[in-house]
Scaffold this motif. Structure first.
Motif, short mmCIF file in Angstrom:
data_model
loop_
_atom_site.label_atom_id
_atom_site.label_comp_id
_atom_site.label_asym_id
_atom_site.label_seq_id
_atom_site.Cartn_x
_atom_site.Cartn_y
_atom_site.Cartn_z
N LYS A 134 0.85 -1.19 0.00
CA LYS A 134 0.00 0.00 0.00
C LYS A 134 0.88 1.23 0.00
N GLY A 135 0.44 2.26 -0.70
CA GLY A 135 1.16 3.53 -0.64
C GLY A 135 2.38 3.59 -1.53
N LEU A 136 2.57 2.57 -2.39
CA LEU A 136 3.72 2.61 -3.32
C LEU A 136 3.45 3.68 -4.37
N SER A 137 4.39 4.64 -4.50
CA SER A 137 4.13 5.74 -5.43
C SER A 137 4.64 5.41 -6.83
N TRP A 138 4.10 6.11 -7.84
CA TRP A 138 4.57 5.93 -9.21
C TRP A 138 6.04 6.28 -9.32
N PHE A 139 6.46 7.32 -8.57
CA PHE A 139 7.87 7.72 -8.62
C PHE A 139 8.78 6.58 -8.16
N GLY A 140 8.30 5.85 -7.14
CA GLY A 140 9.08 4.74 -6.61
C GLY A 140 9.24 3.59 -7.59
N CYS A 141 8.40 3.56 -8.64
CA CYS A 141 8.45 2.46 -9.62
C CYS A 141 9.28 2.81 -10.85
N MET A 142 9.77 4.06 -10.92
CA MET A 142 10.38 4.51 -12.17
C MET A 142 11.68 3.79 -12.54
N GLY A 143 12.45 3.32 -11.54
CA GLY A 143 13.66 2.54 -11.85
C GLY A 143 13.27 1.25 -12.57
N GLY A 144 12.33 0.52 -11.98
CA GLY A 144 11.86 -0.74 -12.59
C GLY A 144 11.22 -0.51 -13.94
N LEU A 145 10.43 0.57 -14.03
CA LEU A 145 9.76 0.85 -15.32
C LEU A 145 10.77 1.26 -16.40
N SER A 146 11.87 1.92 -15.97
CA SER A 146 12.93 2.26 -16.94
C SER A 146 13.51 0.97 -17.53
N LEU A 147 13.66 -0.04 -16.65
CA LEU A 147 14.18 -1.33 -17.12
C LEU A 147 13.20 -1.97 -18.10
N VAL A 148 11.89 -1.92 -17.78
CA VAL A 148 10.88 -2.49 -18.68
C VAL A 148 10.94 -1.76 -20.04
N ALA A 149 11.04 -0.42 -19.99
CA ALA A 149 11.11 0.36 -21.24
C ALA A 149 12.34 -0.04 -22.05
N PHE A 150 13.46 -0.27 -21.35
CA PHE A 150 14.69 -0.69 -22.04
C PHE A 150 14.49 -2.05 -22.72
N MET A 151 13.84 -2.97 -22.00
CA MET A 151 13.62 -4.31 -22.56
C MET A 151 12.71 -4.24 -23.80
N VAL A 152 11.71 -3.35 -23.76
CA VAL A 152 10.83 -3.18 -24.93
C VAL A 152 11.66 -2.72 -26.13
N GLN A 153 12.60 -1.79 -25.88
CA GLN A 153 13.47 -1.32 -26.97
C GLN A 153 14.34 -2.44 -27.52
N VAL A 154 14.86 -3.28 -26.60
CA VAL A 154 15.73 -4.39 -27.03
C VAL A 154 14.94 -5.37 -27.90
N VAL A 155 13.75 -5.75 -27.44
CA VAL A 155 12.98 -6.77 -28.17
C VAL A 155 12.51 -6.23 -29.53
N THR A 156 11.95 -5.00 -29.54
CA THR A 156 11.48 -4.44 -30.82
C THR A 156 12.68 -4.16 -31.74
N GLY A 157 13.81 -3.76 -31.14
CA GLY A 157 15.02 -3.49 -31.92
C GLY A 157 15.54 -4.75 -32.60
N ILE A 158 15.53 -5.88 -31.88
CA ILE A 158 16.00 -7.14 -32.47
C ILE A 158 15.12 -7.50 -33.66
N PHE A 159 13.81 -7.28 -33.52
CA PHE A 159 12.89 -7.54 -34.64
C PHE A 159 13.29 -6.69 -35.86
#
Ligand code: HEM
Length: 175
Positions: free
Chosen positions: A17-42
């Motif tokens: 409870k109480g987890l802020s969006w700001f607190g998730c930005m490190g993990g979400l940056s990693l997800v965004a990076f992975m999306v770039q890697v997968v679409t880039g390989i395609f």
């Protein structure tokens, strides 16, 4: 074994409870990076980094390859979102003063990751300017090589160090 692994790491982990969006930005940056890697390989399978063939090869991805337009769009829009996420992640660390001891090196490796992210953005833009206008500061194939191999390899190792450090100290605000 696999069931237990999934349960302990994913399905039985509750979002606190109480987890802020700001607190998730490190993990979400990693997800965004992975999306770039997968679409880039395609895209690597279809893009031809030669002055005359580059534009037709991208047009082929957009018009003829199944879902090619969607993957190409993801790869083009994703970096804007990723840069925003990395900056938000950094601002949280800055304003909460999380960069202080023992997390100085997390900050330094993170700052390198920010520069590398911006460099990826810049070289990616040069590749697209290259295939649209046919003009680039150096040969398209060199910029392309830096974009798909040079920077990602350096980025991968910095990410490895960044995550290792976070694992070593634990995160600042326990979940
Ligand atoms: C591609 C870029 C980046 C990725 C993928 C990334 C990823 C992450 C992840 C997943 C965490 C652990 C969870 C969290 O606390 O958010 C983390 C922590 C951290 N990051 Fe980043 N990061 C990036 C860039 C940066 C930047 C630009 C900075 C600052 C200049 C930075 C500084 C830190 C610090 C100090 C921590 C430790 C936070 C804590 O202990 O709670 N990172 N990073």
């Amino acid at each position: 074994m696999l069931k237990e692994l999934i349960e302990t790491n994913i399905t039985r982990k509750l979002i606190p409870k109480g987890l802020s969006w700001f607190g998730c930005m490190g993990g979400l940056s990693l997800v965004a990076f992975m999306v770039q890697v997968v679409t880039g390989i395609f895209l690597v399978f279809h893009f031809i980094p030669a002055e005359k063939e580059a534009l037709p090869s991208i047009q082929n991805v957009i018009h003829n390859v199944p879902y090619g337009w969607l993957i190409h769009r993801f790869h083009a829009v994703g970096p804007n979102i990723m840069v925003g996420m990395v900056f938000s992640h950094m601002l949280r660390i800055l304003f909460k003063r999380i960069y202080r001891h023992p997390r100085e090196l997390h900050w330094v490796s993170g700052a390198c990751l920010l520069l590398l992210t911006l460099f990826m953005f810049y070289t990616g833009s040069l590749v697209s300017v290259g295939y649209i206008t046919g003009h680039t500061p150096m040969r398209l194939v060199y910029i392309y090589a830096i974009h798909i191999a040079g920077i990602p390899m350096i980025m991968g190792s910095f990410m490895g160090m960044h995550f290792f450090m976070v694992r070593t100290t634990g995160i600042y605000e326990q979940l």
